[in-house]
Design an enzyme around this catalytic site. Sequence first.
Site, PDB file in Angstrom:
ATOM      1  N   ASP A 103       0.825  -1.210  -0.081  1.00 49.10           N
ATOM      2  CA  ASP A 103       0.047   0.132  -0.071  1.00 49.10           C
ATOM      3  C   ASP A 103       0.921   1.323   0.094  1.00 49.10           C
ATOM      4  OD1 ASP A 103      -3.129   1.100   0.263  1.00 49.10           O
ATOM      5  OD2 ASP A 103      -1.844   2.016   1.989  1.00 49.10           O
ATOM      6  N   TYR A 210      -1.941  11.464   2.517  1.00 49.38           N
ATOM      7  CA  TYR A 210      -2.841  11.581   1.188  1.00 49.38           C
ATOM      8  C   TYR A 210      -2.817  13.132   0.999  1.00 49.38           C
ATOM      9  CZ  TYR A 210      -4.181   6.846   1.936  1.00 49.38           C
ATOM     10  OH  TYR A 210      -4.120   5.436   2.045  1.00 49.38           O
ATOM     11  N   HIS A 269      -6.795  -6.626  -0.703  1.00 46.33           N
ATOM     12  CA  HIS A 269      -6.042  -5.820  -0.469  1.00 46.33           C
ATOM     13  C   HIS A 269      -4.771  -6.005   0.677  1.00 46.33           C
ATOM     14  CE1 HIS A 269      -3.964  -1.737  -0.887  1.00 46.33           C
ATOM     15  NE2 HIS A 269      -4.024  -1.542   0.729  1.00 46.33           N
TER      16      HIS A 269
END
Length: 290
Positions: A103, A210, A269
Amino acid sequence: MTTTITEWQHRDILTNGIRMHYVTQGEGSLIVLLHGFPEFWYSWRHQIPFLAQLGYKVVAPDLRGYNDTDKPRRGYEIATLLRDIEGLIKGLGYERAIVVGHDWGGVLMWQFGLRYPHMVERLIGLNAPPPWTFARELRTWKQLRKSWYVYAFQLPVLPELALSREGAEPIAKMLYASAVQKSAFPEDVLQRYKEAMSKPGALTAAINYYRSIWRRSSIGAVSGNKGRIDKPTLLIWGEQDVALDIAMTYGLEEWVPNIDVRRIPDSGHWVQQEKPELVNEWIAEFLQKE
């Protein structure tokens, strides 16, 4: 002698102006395991003792802002995060490492391979978005829909308020709901993640990864990169990823000619936690290749 989790050691190191917490086990060539959002070193619990038994010094840090690592208000751009990793490797007395990332840790793995090739022996990504194909797929509606949360995280305050409710219960629900192999996340494991993300400043720091994407120094991670990686590279991908489309694994040979792509149909994921035995087997095969 069989290596067990009781031999894990928790340590701290100063790197790039912060105190970084990490878990380590084993001796030998260095393997650095970089976790993603919203995780911490514990996401590698199945890999740390396994890799140590193979004869490596395994180091799984809490990345900047996570769990027991310092949580400064600034410094979440890609370039700064890479300097954290550089300082970690050198601070441990090594010049090179095998870098593994999942990730967000995978974003850093790719960028470290591009910007610090002299410090890399091999690269291993697990549901780790490569910059070239991520940029390509982000132009599609399919990936844009999957990436909705990236845009939601640009809002101030509201993401923290939403995810911190009831002791970070939404974090636990997200992990469990998005996993294909639900048994990977029993209540005691989910509690570890809730506790880590409930530490003061941790949630804001994690979301700041982010928020920093669109800054000039980080834009290469989302807009692609003209660089090339020649190091031996393994990419393992759980095909049922709710956030990252499998198309990101296609056509990478142009930029990473020495790449081996392995896909797992019945994983989501959180691949190294959902299918740890298979992931470990493939990593061992890759590390033993000449």
